[in-house]
Design a protein around this motif. Structure first.
Motif, PDB file in Angstrom:
ATOM      1  N   PHE A 169       0.836  -1.188   0.000  1.00  0.00           N
ATOM      2  CA  PHE A 169       0.000   0.000   0.000  1.00  0.00           C
ATOM      3  C   PHE A 169       0.879   1.248   0.000  1.00  0.00           C
ATOM      4  CE2 PHE A 169       0.564  -0.878   4.521  1.00  0.00           C
ATOM      5  CZ  PHE A 169       0.733   0.373   5.100  1.00  0.00           C
ATOM      6  N   ILE A 170       0.310   2.351  -0.455  1.00  0.00           N
ATOM      7  CA  ILE A 170       1.003   3.644  -0.504  1.00  0.00           C
ATOM      8  C   ILE A 170       0.307   4.572   0.478  1.00  0.00           C
ATOM      9  CG2 ILE A 170       1.677   5.600  -1.947  1.00  0.00           C
ATOM     10  CD1 ILE A 170       1.541   3.754  -4.363  1.00  0.00           C
ATOM     11  N   PRO A 171       0.937   4.906   1.586  1.00  0.00           N
ATOM     12  CA  PRO A 171       0.281   5.784   2.550  1.00  0.00           C
ATOM     13  C   PRO A 171       0.180   7.212   2.015  1.00  0.00           C
ATOM     14  CG  PRO A 171       2.526   5.321   3.243  1.00  0.00           C
ATOM     15  CD  PRO A 171       2.267   4.471   2.041  1.00  0.00           C
ATOM     16  N   ALA A 172      -0.827   7.926   2.481  1.00  0.00           N
ATOM     17  CA  ALA A 172      -0.990   9.339   2.124  1.00  0.00           C
ATOM     18  C   ALA A 172      -0.013  10.160   2.964  1.00  0.00           C
ATOM     19  CB  ALA A 172      -2.425   9.777   2.361  1.00  0.00           C
ATOM     20  N   LEU A 173       1.027  10.681   2.326  1.00  0.00           N
ATOM     21  CA  LEU A 173       2.091  11.386   3.039  1.00  0.00           C
ATOM     22  C   LEU A 173       1.767  12.869   3.155  1.00  0.00           C
ATOM     23  CD1 LEU A 173       5.128   9.715   1.248  1.00  0.00           C
ATOM     24  CD2 LEU A 173       4.270   9.186   3.535  1.00  0.00           C
ATOM     25  N   GLU A 207      12.919  13.273   9.003  1.00  0.00           N
ATOM     26  CA  GLU A 207      12.257  12.350   9.925  1.00  0.00           C
ATOM     27  C   GLU A 207      10.878  12.010   9.376  1.00  0.00           C
ATOM     28  OE1 GLU A 207      11.996  13.039  14.400  1.00  0.00           O
ATOM     29  OE2 GLU A 207       9.912  13.350  13.765  1.00  0.00           O
ATOM     30  N   LEU A 208      10.532  10.730   9.427  1.00  0.00           N
ATOM     31  CA  LEU A 208       9.205  10.275   9.026  1.00  0.00           C
ATOM     32  C   LEU A 208       8.507   9.675  10.240  1.00  0.00           C
ATOM     33  CD1 LEU A 208       6.991   9.602   6.910  1.00  0.00           C
ATOM     34  CD2 LEU A 208       8.204   7.449   6.499  1.00  0.00           C
ATOM     35  N   ASN A 209       7.361  10.234  10.590  1.00  0.00           N
ATOM     36  CA  ASN A 209       6.527   9.655  11.636  1.00  0.00           C
ATOM     37  C   ASN A 209       5.598   8.644  10.975  1.00  0.00           C
ATOM     38  OD1 ASN A 209       4.210   9.225  13.413  1.00  0.00           O
ATOM     39  ND2 ASN A 209       5.053  10.867  14.674  1.00  0.00           N
ATOM     40  N   ALA A 210       5.824   7.359  11.234  1.00  0.00           N
ATOM     41  CA  ALA A 210       5.072   6.303  10.553  1.00  0.00           C
ATOM     42  C   ALA A 210       3.698   6.083  11.169  1.00  0.00           C
ATOM     43  CB  ALA A 210       5.862   5.002  10.563  1.00  0.00           C
ATOM     44  N   THR A 211       3.371   6.807  12.237  1.00  0.00           N
ATOM     45  CA  THR A 211       2.012   6.756  12.776  1.00  0.00           C
ATOM     46  C   THR A 211       1.100   7.701  12.001  1.00  0.00           C
ATOM     47  OG1 THR A 211       2.841   6.230  14.979  1.00  0.00           O
ATOM     48  CG2 THR A 211       0.591   7.062  14.838  1.00  0.00           C
ATOM     49  N   ARG A 212       1.625   8.919  11.745  1.00  0.00           N
ATOM     50  CA  ARG A 212       0.856   9.920  10.984  1.00  0.00           C
ATOM     51  C   ARG A 212       1.268   9.979   9.521  1.00  0.00           C
ATOM     52  NH1 ARG A 212       2.509  12.932  15.574  1.00  0.00           N
ATOM     53  NH2 ARG A 212       3.956  14.111  14.258  1.00  0.00           N
ATOM     54  N   TRP A 213       2.324   9.237   9.132  1.00  0.00           N
ATOM     55  CA  TRP A 213       2.899   9.282   7.796  1.00  0.00           C
ATOM     56  C   TRP A 213       3.215  10.725   7.406  1.00  0.00           C
ATOM     57  CZ3 TRP A 213       4.803   4.885   6.664  1.00  0.00           C
ATOM     58  CH2 TRP A 213       4.139   3.715   6.999  1.00  0.00           C
ATOM     59  N   GLU A 214       3.988  11.366   8.287  1.00  0.00           N
ATOM     60  CA  GLU A 214       4.324  12.776   8.096  1.00  0.00           C
ATOM     61  C   GLU A 214       5.831  12.960   8.084  1.00  0.00           C
ATOM     62  OE1 GLU A 214       3.298  17.178  10.003  1.00  0.00           O
ATOM     63  OE2 GLU A 214       2.677  15.350  11.048  1.00  0.00           O
ATOM     64  N   TRP A 215       6.340  13.599   7.018  1.00  0.00           N
ATOM     65  CA  TRP A 215       7.757  13.905   6.883  1.00  0.00           C
ATOM     66  C   TRP A 215       8.062  15.244   7.559  1.00  0.00           C
ATOM     67  CZ3 TRP A 215      11.503  10.749   5.333  1.00  0.00           C
ATOM     68  CH2 TRP A 215      11.230   9.714   4.430  1.00  0.00           C
ATOM     69  N   LYS A 216       9.274  15.383   8.051  1.00  0.00           N
ATOM     70  CA  LYS A 216       9.729  16.655   8.603  1.00  0.00           C
ATOM     71  C   LYS A 216      11.227  16.802   8.342  1.00  0.00           C
ATOM     72  CE  LYS A 216       9.910  17.107  13.097  1.00  0.00           C
ATOM     73  NZ  LYS A 216       9.496  17.329  14.507  1.00  0.00           N
ATOM     74  N   LYS A 217      11.620  17.939   7.804  1.00  0.00           N
ATOM     75  CA  LYS A 217      13.045  18.204   7.598  1.00  0.00           C
ATOM     76  C   LYS A 217      13.642  18.710   8.904  1.00  0.00           C
ATOM     77  CE  LYS A 217      16.331  20.625   4.615  1.00  0.00           C
ATOM     78  NZ  LYS A 217      16.495  21.551   3.463  1.00  0.00           N
ATOM     79  N   LEU A 218      14.718  18.080   9.335  1.00  0.00           N
ATOM     80  CA  LEU A 218      15.345  18.419  10.608  1.00  0.00           C
ATOM     81  C   LEU A 218      16.585  19.285  10.395  1.00  0.00           C
ATOM     82  CD1 LEU A 218      15.173  14.898  12.312  1.00  0.00           C
ATOM     83  CD2 LEU A 218      13.535  16.772  12.520  1.00  0.00           C
ATOM     84  N   LYS A 219      16.891  20.068  11.389  1.00  0.00           N
ATOM     85  CA  LYS A 219      18.091  20.905  11.360  1.00  0.00           C
ATOM     86  C   LYS A 219      18.908  20.600  12.607  1.00  0.00           C
ATOM     87  CE  LYS A 219      15.931  24.605   8.678  1.00  0.00           C
ATOM     88  NZ  LYS A 219      15.572  26.056   8.614  1.00  0.00           N
ATOM     89  N   PRO A 220      19.655  19.515  12.583  1.00  0.00           N
ATOM     90  CA  PRO A 220      20.437  19.139  13.769  1.00  0.00           C
ATOM     91  C   PRO A 220      21.547  20.148  14.055  1.00  0.00           C
ATOM     92  CG  PRO A 220      21.040  17.763  11.905  1.00  0.00           C
ATOM     93  CD  PRO A 220      19.868  18.589  11.457  1.00  0.00           C
ATOM     94  N   LYS A 221      21.861  20.277  15.317  1.00  0.00           N
ATOM     95  CA  LYS A 221      22.948  21.164  15.706  1.00  0.00           C
ATOM     96  C   LYS A 221      24.282  20.568  15.258  1.00  0.00           C
ATOM     97  CE  LYS A 221      20.542  22.968  19.781  1.00  0.00           C
ATOM     98  NZ  LYS A 221      20.573  23.119  21.260  1.00  0.00           N
TER      99      LYS A 221
END
Length: 421
Positions: free
Chosen positions: A59-63, A102-116
């Protein structure tokens, strides 16, 4: 006692939208799910597909969120629950990334991180073919291939052997890179290697195990980082090792590391040829390293041609329960990167005999029928139920409570199920 014969099984008739064949993709496992992203074949893709190993369904989750660009040969790691981190990789030929998503596989939500950045240096440079491995509460980034030219069309390769750690600050929900102080002799620079994390049964003494890769020629060496002491060693490894290789997969199941596929040298006899490779080929061999004894173990495999995966490299592999799954990858010799022969097949290998269910319960009984139930074993394809005859005593003895004992038909544990993998 003879060693069991291990058999690959090809999964067919999967439902849902299956991904296009590719190589250079990555996969992680969350429970019964295999999550696949990126890779390329006639272009690099930004697609994410999920395969449910329990239902044989794609299946293809709705991202949502800030999706990463199409990427290949990147780092992909999962905390085993819901959080997936992705770092680096190739976004165009000769153009590499050092971005973290980062991908949250519960909400299927991507987020671009800015690590120190590290307190004592620069953040990791753009790269591909690195390893990105979770050990404890930190992710370890090792090696890879960088382009020393600012012009992607003028690729000047640089093999790396640097080590970074990435830690999430729980209190602030932020990430930070560190360049740890490490003792011992560093592994030589490499890319397209593998690294796995292994700890003792009590959950302590984490080790990072780096194997193989490419650095002008295929490598077959193995290095261990003791994470508690932050010390690199090149341990003595027993048994007959696999051929040197790159673009393979290494997967932990129990106390063993299973190494499958990759590019291997075509000629191993001549030292000069091995040191400066001219020819290579794909393989479908499977190696098994016991991480407790550090010995390569012999595996007895069913070698019928149609009953095992074809030789490949750049595939993905994950473990769910005691099964090793592999999907896609490329074959072919010296073909252009964007014109590969890629596979669309999905296989699994049952590495251990499934355990029997722990408890059997009686649902209902009549004069000539019994209905029982037990918890399913995810890797068991069939069950054998053994019934044990029990003769009732003529005069039931009383229990210490003064009550007659339960009928043996109502007692749990009378029925002995076995499983067939």
């Amino acid at each position: 006692m003879a060693a069991p014969i291990l058999k690959w099984k090809r999964l067919t008739n999967a439902t849902g939208p299956s991904p296009r064949p590719r190589h250079g993709h990555r996969a992680v496992a969350i429970k019964d799910l295999m999550i696949i992203f990126g890779g390329g074949n006639e272009g690099i893709v930004d697609e994410l597909h999920v395969y449910n190993t329990a239902t044989n369904q794609w299946f293809i989750p709705a991202l949502k969120g800030e999706n990463p660009p199409g990427c290949a040969a990147y780092g992909f790691v999962c905390d085993g629950l819901s959080k997936i981190l992705m770092f680096g990789g190739m976004i165009e030929y000769g153009k590499y990334s050092n971005e973290l998503f980062e991908l949250n596989a519960t909400r299927w939500e991507w987020k671009k991180l800015k690590p120190k950045p590290p307190r004592n240096g620069s953040p990791p440079c753009p790269r591909l073919g690195h390893s990105f491995t979770l050990a404890g509460n930190k992710v370890f980034l090792f090696g890879g291939l960088a382009n020393e030219s600012d012009d992607p069309k003028n690729n000047i390769p640089k093999y790396l052997n640097d080590l970074y750690t990435l830690e999430m600050k729980v209190s602030t929900n932020t990430y930070a890179w560190e360049t740890p102080l490490v003792g011992g002799d560093l592994p030589p620079p490499r890319e397209s290697h593998t690294a796995v994390a292994y700890c003792d049964k009590n959950g302590s003494n984490y080790r990072l195990i780096v194997y193989g890769g490419m650095s002008g020629c295929r490598l077959g060496d193995l290095w261990v980082l003791d994470i508690g002491a932050m010390l690199w060693t090149k341990p003595t490894v027993f048994g007959i090792p696999p051929l040197p290789r790159s673009l393979h997969s290494s997967t932990i199941i129990g106390n063993k590391m299973y190494v499958f596929g990759g590019w291997v040298p075509l000629v191993m006899d001549d030292v000069k040829v091995a040191a400066h490779e001219k020819e290579w080929k794909c393989t479908n061999t499977l190696g098994c390293l016991n991480l407790d004894t550090m010995k390569w173990e012999h595996l007895t495999m069913e070698m019928v041609e149609d009953s095992m995966p074809r030789a490949r490299a750049g595939h993905c592999a994950v473990a769910t329960h005691t099964r090793l799954y592999i999907w896609s990858g490329r074959d072919g010799y010296r073909k252009a990167w964007n014109n590969q022969v890629c596979f669309k097949d999905l296989w699994f290998l049952e590495t251990e005999k499934p355990v029997a269910p722990s408890r059997v319960q009686l649902v209902r009984a009549s004069t000539n029928t019994l209905e029982v139930c037990w918890g399913a074993v995810p890797t068991a394809e069939a069950y054998i139920l053994q019934l044990q005859k029990y003769d009732m005593p003529l005069t039931p003895a009383k229990t210490p409570t003064g009550n007659p004992p339960l009928s043996p038909m109502k007692a749990t544990g009378v029925f002995r199920p076995a499983v067939v993998g």
